[in-house]
Design a protein around this motif. Structure first.
Motif, PDB file in Angstrom:
ATOM      1  N   LEU A  11       0.826  -1.123  -0.046  1.00 13.19           N
ATOM      2  CA  LEU A  11      -0.083   0.004  -0.096  1.00 13.19           C
ATOM      3  C   LEU A  11       0.782   1.082  -0.104  1.00 13.19           C
ATOM      4  O   LEU A  11       0.353   2.296  -0.090  1.00 13.19           O
ATOM      5  CB  LEU A  11      -0.717  -0.056   1.160  1.00 13.19           C
ATOM      6  N   GLY A  12       2.107   1.108   0.241  1.00 16.12           N
ATOM      7  CA  GLY A  12       2.958   2.325   0.193  1.00 16.12           C
ATOM      8  C   GLY A  12       3.380   2.934   1.423  1.00 16.12           C
ATOM      9  O   GLY A  12       4.044   3.837   1.974  1.00 16.12           O
ATOM     10  N   LEU A  13       3.170   2.183   2.634  1.00 18.67           N
ATOM     11  CA  LEU A  13       3.216   2.505   3.852  1.00 18.67           C
ATOM     12  C   LEU A  13       4.846   2.099   4.311  1.00 18.67           C
ATOM     13  O   LEU A  13       5.430   1.176   3.768  1.00 18.67           O
ATOM     14  CB  LEU A  13       2.530   1.925   4.951  1.00 18.67           C
ATOM     15  N   ARG A  14       5.274   3.006   5.312  1.00 20.11           N
ATOM     16  CA  ARG A  14       6.704   2.870   5.987  1.00 20.11           C
ATOM     17  C   ARG A  14       6.251   1.701   7.000  1.00 20.11           C
ATOM     18  O   ARG A  14       5.685   2.083   8.001  1.00 20.11           O
ATOM     19  CB  ARG A  14       7.106   4.225   6.725  1.00 20.11           C
ATOM     20  N   VAL A  15       6.721   0.598   6.765  1.00 25.71           N
ATOM     21  CA  VAL A  15       6.324  -0.595   7.680  1.00 25.71           C
ATOM     22  C   VAL A  15       7.533  -1.471   7.798  1.00 25.71           C
ATOM     23  O   VAL A  15       8.616  -1.703   7.160  1.00 25.71           O
ATOM     24  CB  VAL A  15       5.139  -1.335   6.983  1.00 25.71           C
ATOM     25  N   SER A  16       7.732  -2.098   9.059  1.00 22.04           N
ATOM     26  CA  SER A  16       8.621  -3.148   9.374  1.00 22.04           C
ATOM     27  C   SER A  16       8.299  -4.081  10.543  1.00 22.04           C
ATOM     28  O   SER A  16       7.317  -3.819  11.231  1.00 22.04           O
ATOM     29  CB  SER A  16       9.979  -2.257   9.847  1.00 22.04           C
ATOM     30  N   CYS A  17       8.700  -5.134  10.429  1.00 21.30           N
ATOM     31  CA  CYS A  17       8.708  -6.243  11.371  1.00 21.30           C
ATOM     32  C   CYS A  17       9.626  -6.099  12.551  1.00 21.30           C
ATOM     33  O   CYS A  17      10.789  -6.232  12.172  1.00 21.30           O
ATOM     34  CB  CYS A  17       8.563  -7.465  10.956  1.00 21.30           C
ATOM     35  N   ILE A  18       9.255  -6.040  13.732  1.00 19.19           N
ATOM     36  CA  ILE A  18      10.242  -6.139  14.918  1.00 19.19           C
ATOM     37  C   ILE A  18      11.029  -7.362  14.718  1.00 19.19           C
ATOM     38  O   ILE A  18      10.637  -8.528  14.376  1.00 19.19           O
ATOM     39  CB  ILE A  18       9.228  -6.066  16.180  1.00 19.19           C
ATOM     40  N   PHE A  19      12.366  -7.120  15.045  1.00 20.01           N
ATOM     41  CA  PHE A  19      13.666  -8.057  15.167  1.00 20.01           C
ATOM     42  C   PHE A  19      14.025  -8.469  13.593  1.00 20.01           C
ATOM     43  O   PHE A  19      14.929  -9.156  13.470  1.00 20.01           O
ATOM     44  CB  PHE A  19      13.103  -9.580  15.839  1.00 20.01           C
ATOM     45  N   ASP A  20      13.496  -7.754  12.620  1.00 22.03           N
ATOM     46  CA  ASP A  20      13.952  -8.053  11.393  1.00 22.03           C
ATOM     47  C   ASP A  20      15.236  -7.040  11.688  1.00 22.03           C
ATOM     48  O   ASP A  20      15.441  -6.032  12.070  1.00 22.03           O
ATOM     49  CB  ASP A  20      13.263  -7.330  10.198  1.00 22.03           C
ATOM     50  N   MET A  21      16.403  -7.478  10.637  1.00 21.68           N
ATOM     51  CA  MET A  21      17.699  -7.064  10.932  1.00 21.68           C
ATOM     52  C   MET A  21      17.486  -5.308  10.420  1.00 21.68           C
ATOM     53  O   MET A  21      18.356  -4.359  11.013  1.00 21.68           O
ATOM     54  CB  MET A  21      18.695  -7.447   9.810  1.00 21.68           C
ATOM     55  N   THR A  22      16.721  -4.988   9.473  1.00 26.84           N
ATOM     56  CA  THR A  22      16.617  -3.595   9.120  1.00 26.84           C
ATOM     57  C   THR A  22      15.615  -2.930   9.793  1.00 26.84           C
ATOM     58  O   THR A  22      15.250  -1.767   9.382  1.00 26.84           O
ATOM     59  CB  THR A  22      15.968  -3.748   7.695  1.00 26.84           C
ATOM     60  N   THR A  23      15.117  -3.239  11.085  1.00 26.59           N
ATOM     61  CA  THR A  23      14.027  -2.691  11.860  1.00 26.59           C
ATOM     62  C   THR A  23      14.853  -1.104  12.242  1.00 26.59           C
ATOM     63  O   THR A  23      15.781  -1.280  12.923  1.00 26.59           O
ATOM     64  CB  THR A  23      13.592  -3.352  13.039  1.00 26.59           C
ATOM     65  N   PRO A  24      14.091  -0.079  12.181  1.00 24.13           N
ATOM     66  CA  PRO A  24      14.499   1.145  12.626  1.00 24.13           C
ATOM     67  C   PRO A  24      14.121   1.385  13.777  1.00 24.13           C
ATOM     68  O   PRO A  24      13.240   0.649  14.492  1.00 24.13           O
ATOM     69  CB  PRO A  24      13.933   2.016  11.496  1.00 24.13           C
ATOM     70  N   PRO A  25      14.588   2.292  14.603  1.00 25.37           N
ATOM     71  CA  PRO A  25      14.118   2.639  16.079  1.00 25.37           C
ATOM     72  C   PRO A  25      12.622   3.363  16.091  1.00 25.37           C
ATOM     73  O   PRO A  25      12.341   3.634  15.167  1.00 25.37           O
ATOM     74  CB  PRO A  25      14.957   3.795  16.524  1.00 25.37           C
ATOM     75  N   ILE A  26      11.983   2.932  17.059  1.00 23.84           N
ATOM     76  CA  ILE A  26      10.673   3.480  17.118  1.00 23.84           C
ATOM     77  C   ILE A  26      10.688   4.908  17.664  1.00 23.84           C
ATOM     78  O   ILE A  26      11.614   5.040  18.408  1.00 23.84           O
ATOM     79  CB  ILE A  26       9.873   2.409  17.872  1.00 23.84           C
ATOM     80  N   SER A  27       9.575   5.664  17.233  1.00 25.35           N
ATOM     81  CA  SER A  27       9.754   6.937  17.868  1.00 25.35           C
ATOM     82  C   SER A  27       8.341   7.645  18.065  1.00 25.35           C
ATOM     83  O   SER A  27       7.467   6.815  18.151  1.00 25.35           O
ATOM     84  CB  SER A  27      10.380   8.263  16.799  1.00 25.35           C
ATOM     85  N   SER A  28       8.202   8.920  18.722  1.00 24.95           N
ATOM     86  CA  SER A  28       6.819   9.238  19.147  1.00 24.95           C
ATOM     87  C   SER A  28       5.918   9.271  17.874  1.00 24.95           C
ATOM     88  O   SER A  28       4.672   9.489  18.279  1.00 24.95           O
ATOM     89  CB  SER A  28       7.125  10.486  19.829  1.00 24.95           C
ATOM     90  N   ASN A  29       6.377   9.448  16.634  1.00 26.85           N
ATOM     91  CA  ASN A  29       5.300   9.634  15.718  1.00 26.85           C
ATOM     92  C   ASN A  29       4.761   8.330  15.240  1.00 26.85           C
ATOM     93  O   ASN A  29       3.799   8.228  14.450  1.00 26.85           O
ATOM     94  CB  ASN A  29       5.831  10.377  14.603  1.00 26.85           C
ATOM     95  N   ASP A  30       5.325   6.864  15.741  1.00 26.12           N
ATOM     96  CA  ASP A  30       5.109   5.951  14.961  1.00 26.12           C
ATOM     97  C   ASP A  30       3.976   5.068  15.776  1.00 26.12           C
ATOM     98  O   ASP A  30       3.302   5.316  16.951  1.00 26.12           O
ATOM     99  CB  ASP A  30       6.439   5.043  15.331  1.00 26.12           C
ATOM    100  N   LEU A  31       3.401   3.936  15.090  1.00 24.48           N
ATOM    101  CA  LEU A  31       2.438   3.117  15.534  1.00 24.48           C
ATOM    102  C   LEU A  31       3.077   1.565  15.780  1.00 24.48           C
ATOM    103  O   LEU A  31       3.619   1.009  14.475  1.00 24.48           O
ATOM    104  CB  LEU A  31       1.287   3.099  14.747  1.00 24.48           C
ATOM    105  N   LEU A  32       2.856   0.868  16.810  1.00 19.28           N
ATOM    106  CA  LEU A  32       3.325  -0.329  17.121  1.00 19.28           C
ATOM    107  C   LEU A  32       2.308  -1.200  17.111  1.00 19.28           C
ATOM    108  O   LEU A  32       1.272  -0.854  17.920  1.00 19.28           O
ATOM    109  CB  LEU A  32       4.242  -0.397  18.369  1.00 19.28           C
TER     110      LEU A  32
END
Length: 189
Positions: A64-85
Motif C-alpha cells: 500500500l506504500g506505507l513505511r512498515v517494518s517487522c520487529i526483530f528484522d535486521m533492518t528494523t529502525p528505532p521507534i519514535s513518538s510519531n510511530d504506531l506499534l
C-alpha cells in the motif's frame, strides 16, 4: 466428520469470529490510516503463528506504500513518538509483547494490541485494544473448546482474513490503486 463437514464447520467458526470483529477492523484501519497520513512508520510484532500473520499484514501494508517494518528484522529502525506499534497477543499476554509495548510507550509511540483476551496484562500497556474474539491457546483446553481447530488456529486464521479486510479498507481510505500495489510487489521471486 467428513472433509466437507469439517470445512463447513471451520468456515462457520471463522465467520462467527469475523462478524464480531467489526470494531477491531475499524480501529485497526483508522490507526494505520492515521499513521500513514502522518508519514509515520508502522511496526508490527507477534509471536509464533500470530507473528506469521503479522508479517503477511506488513507485506500488504508495504504494497500500500506505507513505511512498515517487522520487529526483530535486521533492518528494523528505532521507534519514535510519531510511530504506531501493532502487537498481537491472542492469549492476552506474552512477555515479549509486553516488553516491546513498554519500550514503545517509553518512546511515546502509539501502541495497538490485537487480542482475544482484552482483559489480559498486555492490554494495560496499549493505547488501543482491538478485540478478536476467537479461541487461542489460552482457551483451548476447556472441557468443550469453542473451535474444531487446534490451539490458537482460529485466532490466527481470523487475523489473516481480518488483515485482508483492513487492507481493502485502507486501499480506499488512502486512495491506493491495485496497479500501484502490484508495482510495489517484489520481482525477486
Amino acid at each position: 466428520m467428513d472433509d466437507g463437514q469439517m470445512v463447513s464447520s471451520i468456515l462457520k467458526e471463522l465467520g462467527g469470529v469475523l462478524r464480531h470483529s467489526g470494531e477491531a477492523a475499524k480501529v485497526l484501519t483508522q490507526e494505520v490510516a492515521d499513521a500513514a497520513k502522518r508519514g509515520s512508520q508502522v511496526m508490527l510484532f507477534g509471536v509464533g503463528r500470530e507473528g506469521l500473520m503479522m508479517k503477511g499484514f506488513a507485506m500488504r501494508l508495504f504494497h500500500l506504500g506505507l513505511r512498515v517494518s517487522c520487529i526483530f528484522d535486521m533492518t528494523t529502525p528505532p521507534i519514535s513518538s510519531n510511530d504506531l506499534l501493532v502487537l498481537s497477543a491472542g492469549p492476552g499476554s506474552f512477555s515479549t509483547v509486553e516488553a516491546l509495548a513498554s519500550i514503545a510507550r517509553s518512546a511515546n509511540a502509539r501502541v495497538l494490541l490485537l487480542t482475544a483476551q482484552p482483559s489480559g496484562p498486555a492490554s494495560r500497556l496499549a493505547d488501543v485494544v482491538a478485540h478478536v474474539p476467537a479461541q487461542t491457546m489460552a482457551s483451548d483446553t476447556s472441557p468443550s473448546p469453542s473451535s474444531l481447530l487446534p490451539m490458537g488456529s482460529l485466532y490466527e486464521g481470523a487475523l489473516f482474513i481480518l488483515f485482508e479486510i483492513v487492507v481493502l479498507k485502507l486501499k480506499d481510505a488512502l486512495g491506493v490503486s491495485s496497479e500501484s500495489m502490484r508495482a510495489r510487489h517484489t520481482n525477486l521471486e
